[in-house]
Scaffold this motif. Structure first.
Motif, mmCIF file in Angstrom:
data_model
loop_
_atom_site.group_PDB
_atom_site.id
_atom_site.type_symbol
_atom_site.label_atom_id
_atom_site.label_comp_id
_atom_site.label_asym_id
_atom_site.label_seq_id
_atom_site.Cartn_x
_atom_site.Cartn_y
_atom_site.Cartn_z
ATOM 1 N N GLU A 1 7.975 -0.381 -3.753
ATOM 2 C CA GLU A 1 7.684 -0.713 -2.357
ATOM 3 C C GLU A 1 8.836 -0.249 -1.476
ATOM 4 O O GLU A 1 10.008 -0.491 -1.781
ATOM 5 C CB GLU A 1 7.479 -2.212 -2.176
ATOM 6 C CG GLU A 1 7.111 -2.599 -0.741
ATOM 7 C CD GLU A 1 6.668 -4.044 -0.600
ATOM 8 O OE1 GLU A 1 6.136 -4.405 0.473
ATOM 9 O OE2 GLU A 1 6.845 -4.817 -1.569
ATOM 10 N N LYS B 1 10.376 -10.801 -0.934
ATOM 11 C CA LYS B 1 10.211 -9.541 -1.649
ATOM 12 C C LYS B 1 11.524 -9.103 -2.295
ATOM 13 O O LYS B 1 11.549 -8.612 -3.435
ATOM 14 C CB LYS B 1 9.705 -8.451 -0.699
ATOM 15 C CG LYS B 1 8.254 -8.632 -0.240
ATOM 16 C CD LYS B 1 7.880 -7.588 0.796
ATOM 17 C CE LYS B 1 6.458 -7.751 1.288
ATOM 18 N NZ LYS B 1 5.467 -7.352 0.269
ATOM 19 N N ASP C 1 4.081 -10.230 -8.476
ATOM 20 C CA ASP C 1 5.458 -10.237 -8.957
ATOM 21 C C ASP C 1 5.489 -10.073 -10.478
ATOM 22 O O ASP C 1 4.874 -10.841 -11.216
ATOM 23 C CB ASP C 1 6.122 -11.552 -8.548
ATOM 24 C CG ASP C 1 7.580 -11.631 -8.979
ATOM 25 O OD1 ASP C 1 8.161 -10.587 -9.300
ATOM 26 O OD2 ASP C 1 8.122 -12.754 -8.994
#
Length: 330
Positions: free
Chosen positions: A80, A98, A19
């Motif tokens: 992503e 996420k 992250d």
């Protein structure tokens, strides 16, 4: 040996899997579909603050990953793509984490009804709204753009043409919803529509707005975007229109439709001034000229009135105008 739990979605990632914890710059991208507009997508990446970019989709694959991570030349921590195939996927705890870590969230094109069926009223929508409130930039193209307005067309009953919607604004396919999905404040009371000129969607857009004005007694706004065109909006509402087509900013004047009922053609005339429309032509560098907060042009712009008489759309051109410092339109 422990077995990892089976995930209810498919994920592809490029870049750093940790992250980034960056501070995003916020804003929103509304793309009209067809070919992506590189300049608008670069703007989207810059607004992420160099953080983690998440693509959410209900069909397709990972085509955005390399495009956003390498081809556009903007540095971000990761890109992503997550493919969700059903509503159950929206409860996955890893997926929610996420989303909560993303500085930029983009909804790809596809079947708009799937997005509503899979995500509306789920932890996915809650997590996206949390990120919007925290300043993340959000965007979408085609169907992904269609769900960004706080008032939106669900497509649950299938698509609808302008002719069909104007002939009966209460056709079951004209399924309009409000304040129950995504909550980007810049798009309050706003209906987006895409593939605008290519698919002749101006008429159905007015039908959607007529329904919103009739059903909820609000003063609806609309943003229509042509293909190969994207509207980028800063957190303070300033607009830049990138690409080859136009963006259209619609606002009802002050009065509801004269006739907006079941099984009757829409009539929304108001002396030919039912809805005011400002058109901004896209450019390579991003054409300025409108602010969503005031919902007014900031430079000289093409202005029209659109109205509907017995199911037929008509237009009246107004001379170009600009809002001056004292707030007057000249």
């Amino acid at each position: 040996m422990a077995v990892a739990p089976k995930r209810s979605y498919t994920s592809w990632i490029v870049g750093d899997t940790s992250d980034a914890k960056r501070q995003p710059l916020g804003g929103v991208v509304l793309a009209g579909g067809s070919t992506d507009v590189d300049a608008a997508m670069r703007w989207f990446l810059r607004q992420s603050g160099g953080g983690d970019v998440l693509i959410l989709r209900a069909s397709g694959s990972d085509g955005y990953n390399e495009y956003l991570y390498r081809k556009l030349g903007e540095a971000v921590n990761s890109v992503e793509t997550i493919l969700l195939r059903d509503r159950a996927s929206s409860n996955d705890s890893v997926l929610i984490r996420k989303i909560r870590q993303a500085e930029a969230i983009f909804f790809a094109g596809g079947d708009q009804a799937n997005y509503v069926n899979f995500w509306q009223g789920t932890p996915v929508a809650d997590a996206v709204n949390e990120r919007i409130k925290a300043g993340a930039v959000v965007g979408g193209t085609s169907a992904g753009c269609g769900i960004l307005g706080q008032t939106y067309f669900s497509a649950i009953e299938g698509s609808v043409t302008s002719e069909e919607a104007l002939a009966n604004p209460y056709d079951k396919r004209v399924d309009i919803r409000r304040d129950d999905f995504l909550k980007q404040p810049l798009l309050d009371n706003t209906l987006t529509d895409m593939h605008y000129s290519a698919r002749n969607r101006q008429g159905r857009h007015l039908a959607f707005m007529a329904r919103a004005a009739t059903d909820w007694a609000i003063r609806p706004r609309g943003i229509g975007i042509d293909e190969k065109t994207a509207v980028c909006v800063t957190p303070d509402g300033n607009v830049m229109v990138f690409g080859l087509g136009n963006a259209y900013f619609l606002q009802m004047t002050r009065k509801k439709p004269e006739v907006c009922t079941q099984n009757q053609s829409l009539s929304w005339n108001r002396k030919g001034k039912a809805v005011q429309v400002v058109t901004i032509a896209g450019s390579i560098d991003g054409a300025k000229g409108f602010n969503l907060t005031s919902f007014q042009p900031t430079t000289k712009a093409k202005k029209e009135y659109w109205y509907v008489h017995s199911g037929t759309l008509a237009r009246v051109f107004i001379r170009a105008s600009v809002r001056t410092k004292n707030g007057r339109i000249q």
